[in-house]
Design a protein around this motif. Sequence first.
Motif, PDB file in Angstrom:
ATOM      1  N   GLY A   8       0.619  -1.032   0.134  1.00 24.44           N
ATOM      2  CA  GLY A   8       0.652   0.130   0.370  1.00 24.44           C
ATOM      3  C   GLY A   8       0.984   1.254  -0.033  1.00 24.44           C
ATOM      4  N   THR A   9       0.026   2.205  -0.080  1.00 27.28           N
ATOM      5  CA  THR A   9       0.585   3.624   0.336  1.00 27.28           C
ATOM      6  C   THR A   9       1.472   3.815   1.812  1.00 27.28           C
ATOM      7  N   PHE A  10       0.022   3.971   2.592  1.00 29.35           N
ATOM      8  CA  PHE A  10      -0.149   3.952   3.602  1.00 29.35           C
ATOM      9  C   PHE A  10       0.611   5.624   4.066  1.00 29.35           C
ATOM     10  N   ASP A  11      -0.341   6.485   3.127  1.00 31.52           N
ATOM     11  CA  ASP A  11      -0.386   8.109   3.228  1.00 31.52           C
ATOM     12  C   ASP A  11      -1.088   8.807   4.327  1.00 31.52           C
ATOM     13  N   GLY A  45      -1.016   7.705 -11.253  1.00 32.87           N
ATOM     14  CA  GLY A  45      -1.648   9.066 -11.055  1.00 32.87           C
ATOM     15  C   GLY A  45      -2.186   9.254  -9.493  1.00 32.87           C
ATOM     16  N   LYS A  46      -1.769   8.650  -8.962  1.00 31.94           N
ATOM     17  CA  LYS A  46      -1.739   8.760  -7.739  1.00 31.94           C
ATOM     18  C   LYS A  46      -0.267   9.928  -7.017  1.00 31.94           C
ATOM     19  N   LYS A  47      -1.031  10.616  -5.721  1.00 33.52           N
ATOM     20  CA  LYS A  47       0.573  11.917  -5.822  1.00 33.52           C
ATOM     21  C   LYS A  47      -0.155  11.445  -4.201  1.00 33.52           C
ATOM     22  N   PRO A  70      10.107  -1.311  -0.490  1.00 34.96           N
ATOM     23  CA  PRO A  70       9.851  -0.503  -1.464  1.00 34.96           C
ATOM     24  C   PRO A  70       8.915  -1.260  -2.820  1.00 34.96           C
ATOM     25  N   GLU A  71       7.390  -1.057  -3.361  1.00 33.12           N
ATOM     26  CA  GLU A  71       7.091  -1.128  -4.458  1.00 33.12           C
ATOM     27  C   GLU A  71       7.417  -0.378  -5.307  1.00 33.12           C
ATOM     28  N   GLN A  72       7.879  -0.785  -5.946  1.00 34.61           N
ATOM     29  CA  GLN A  72       8.239  -0.171  -7.505  1.00 34.61           C
ATOM     30  C   GLN A  72       7.566  -0.460  -8.928  1.00 34.61           C
ATOM     31  N   ASP A  76       6.363  -6.734  -8.622  1.00 35.04           N
ATOM     32  CA  ASP A  76       7.557  -6.752  -7.161  1.00 35.04           C
ATOM     33  C   ASP A  76       7.019  -7.706  -6.046  1.00 35.04           C
ATOM     34  N   LYS A  77       5.209  -7.469  -6.475  1.00 37.47           N
ATOM     35  CA  LYS A  77       4.569  -8.194  -5.578  1.00 37.47           C
ATOM     36  C   LYS A  77       5.243 -10.059  -5.322  1.00 37.47           C
ATOM     37  N   ALA A  78       4.867 -10.861  -6.674  1.00 29.56           N
ATOM     38  CA  ALA A  78       5.604 -12.065  -7.306  1.00 29.56           C
ATOM     39  C   ALA A  78       7.310 -12.030  -6.481  1.00 29.56           C
ATOM     40  N   MET A  91      -4.860  -7.932   2.377  1.00 18.78           N
ATOM     41  CA  MET A  91      -5.277  -6.650   1.402  1.00 18.78           C
ATOM     42  C   MET A  91      -6.009  -6.280   2.087  1.00 18.78           C
ATOM     43  N   GLY A  92      -6.659  -4.644   2.014  1.00 22.14           N
ATOM     44  CA  GLY A  92      -7.719  -4.335   1.985  1.00 22.14           C
ATOM     45  C   GLY A  92      -9.169  -4.916   1.143  1.00 22.14           C
ATOM     46  N   ASP A  93     -10.396  -5.482   1.375  1.00 23.02           N
ATOM     47  CA  ASP A  93     -11.275  -5.536   0.701  1.00 23.02           C
ATOM     48  C   ASP A  93     -11.542  -4.969  -0.682  1.00 23.02           C
ATOM     49  N   ASP A  94     -10.836  -3.849  -0.827  1.00 22.48           N
ATOM     50  CA  ASP A  94     -12.161  -2.946  -1.769  1.00 22.48           C
ATOM     51  C   ASP A  94     -10.134  -3.076  -3.557  1.00 22.48           C
ATOM     52  N   TRP A  95      -9.884  -4.297  -2.473  1.00 24.24           N
ATOM     53  CA  TRP A  95      -8.553  -5.332  -3.903  1.00 24.24           C
ATOM     54  C   TRP A  95      -9.383  -6.483  -3.634  1.00 24.24           C
ATOM     55  N   ARG A  96     -10.746  -6.563  -3.515  1.00 29.40           N
ATOM     56  CA  ARG A  96     -10.866  -8.118  -3.729  1.00 29.40           C
ATOM     57  C   ARG A  96     -10.915  -9.292  -5.152  1.00 29.40           C
ATOM     58  N   ARG A 116     -12.869  -3.592   4.494  1.00 31.85           N
ATOM     59  CA  ARG A 116     -12.019  -2.867   4.430  1.00 31.85           C
ATOM     60  C   ARG A 116     -12.404  -1.318   6.019  1.00 31.85           C
ATOM     61  N   GLY A 117     -11.633  -0.863   6.322  1.00 32.82           N
ATOM     62  CA  GLY A 117     -11.810   0.598   7.702  1.00 32.82           C
ATOM     63  C   GLY A 117     -12.683   2.165   7.319  1.00 32.82           C
ATOM     64  N   LYS A 118     -12.972   2.336   7.853  1.00 29.32           N
ATOM     65  CA  LYS A 118     -13.964   3.496   8.209  1.00 29.32           C
ATOM     66  C   LYS A 118     -13.011   4.800   6.811  1.00 29.32           C
ATOM     67  N   ILE A 119     -11.794   4.490   7.696  1.00 28.06           N
ATOM     68  CA  ILE A 119     -11.082   5.837   7.822  1.00 28.06           C
ATOM     69  C   ILE A 119     -10.305   5.928   6.117  1.00 28.06           C
ATOM     70  N   SER A 120     -10.536   6.673   5.244  1.00 25.64           N
ATOM     71  CA  SER A 120      -9.808   6.783   4.224  1.00 25.64           C
ATOM     72  C   SER A 120      -8.807   8.331   4.097  1.00 25.64           C
TER      73      SER A 120
HETATM   74  N1  C2G Z   1      -7.166   0.283   4.025  1.00 26.63           N
HETATM   75  C1  C2G Z   1      -8.192  -0.611   4.936  1.00 26.63           C
HETATM   76  N2  C2G Z   1      -8.848   0.223   5.268  1.00 26.63           N
HETATM   77  C2  C2G Z   1      -8.705   1.794   5.461  1.00 26.63           C
HETATM   78  C3  C2G Z   1      -7.838   1.822   4.141  1.00 26.63           C
HETATM   79  C4  C2G Z   1      -6.872   1.189   3.905  1.00 26.63           C
HETATM   80  O1  C2G Z   1      -8.592  -1.696   5.488  1.00 26.63           O
HETATM   81  N3  C2G Z   1      -9.776   2.426   5.401  1.00 26.63           N
HETATM   82  C5  C2G Z   1      -5.977  -1.448   3.198  1.00 26.63           C
HETATM   83  C6  C2G Z   1      -6.160  -1.284   1.857  1.00 26.63           C
HETATM   84  O2  C2G Z   1      -7.279  -2.214   1.372  1.00 26.63           O
HETATM   85  C7  C2G Z   1      -4.371  -1.890   1.569  1.00 26.63           C
HETATM   86  C8  C2G Z   1      -3.919  -1.103   2.470  1.00 26.63           C
HETATM   87  O3  C2G Z   1      -4.946  -0.162   4.031  1.00 26.63           O
HETATM   88  O4  C2G Z   1      -4.071  -3.212   1.714  1.00 26.63           O
HETATM   89  C9  C2G Z   1      -2.643   0.227   2.331  1.00 26.63           C
HETATM   90  O5  C2G Z   1      -4.157   1.387   2.002  1.00 26.63           O
HETATM   91  P1  C2G Z   1      -3.426   2.421   0.938  1.00 26.63           P
HETATM   92  O6  C2G Z   1      -2.770   3.039   0.853  1.00 26.63           O
HETATM   93  O7  C2G Z   1      -4.850   3.051   0.732  1.00 26.63           O
HETATM   94  O8  C2G Z   1      -2.886   1.571  -0.624  1.00 26.63           O
HETATM   95  P2  C2G Z   1      -3.271   1.407  -1.963  1.00 26.63           P
HETATM   96  O9  C2G Z   1      -2.558   3.080  -2.404  1.00 26.63           O
HETATM   97  O10 C2G Z   1      -4.892   0.974  -2.010  1.00 26.63           O
HETATM   98  O11 C2G Z   1      -2.591   0.345  -2.177  1.00 26.63           O
HETATM   99  O12 C2G Z   1      -0.225  -2.684  -4.998  1.00 26.63           O
HETATM  100  C10 C2G Z   1      -1.397  -2.180  -4.876  1.00 26.63           C
HETATM  101  C11 C2G Z   1      -1.130  -1.079  -4.113  1.00 26.63           C
HETATM  102  O13 C2G Z   1       0.357  -0.830  -3.581  1.00 26.63           O
HETATM  103  C12 C2G Z   1      -2.356  -0.662  -3.146  1.00 26.63           C
END
Ligand code: C2G
Length: 131
Positions: A8-11, A45-47, A70-72, A76-78, A91-96, A116-120
């Motif tokens: 993830g990005t974990f911003d 397209g993400k920043k 680092p994921e470049q 890289d996953k494989a 992963m969170g289920d936004d990636w199911r 997936r949790g409530k916060i984004s």
């Molecule tokens: N996540 C979650 N609940 C949230 C926010 C995030 O469960 N409210 C999970 C996401 O599903 C992910 C991880 O936390 O598994 C990191 O979230 P992001 O930083 O948004 O990751 P993303 O940019 O979706 O990264 O190769 C795939 C990407 O690197 C995925």
Amino acid sequence: QRIVLVAGTFDILHESHINMLRNARNLGDKLIVMLSTDEFNATKGKKSYQEYDTRKYVLESVRYVDLVIPEQSWDDKALYIDMFDVDIFAMGDDWRGKFDFLKDEFPHLKIMYFPRGKISSSKVKEELGKL
Ligand code: C2G
């Protein structure tokens, strides 16, 4: 030892990230986080607000995280599943379903999706803007 991998990005790390990291860590003995680089995010397209080194520094201080790498690129996953002999990819289920193809290459790999949790991070940024 069971090795767990997440990506993830974990911003602007928040409690939903922490829940996800804690749940992932509890699946095994060691948690590796693949952290998207700023360059990889740009190709999507993400920043992020925080640059890679800051996101890495924050994640490394989380008690559930054993290693940040680092994921470049999408490949890289494989690469890392092979290199670190990963048992579980979570992963969170936004990636199911999106990474189920990894099982073709690594039949022993378990793939888990958490609710997936409530916060984004984008919601946090939006709400901060209103203060
Ligand atoms: N996540 C979650 N609940 C949230 C926010 C995030 O469960 N409210 C999970 C996401 O599903 C992910 C991880 O936390 O598994 C990191 O979230 P992001 O930083 O948004 O990751 P993303 O940019 O979706 O990264 O190769 C795939 C990407 O690197 C995925």
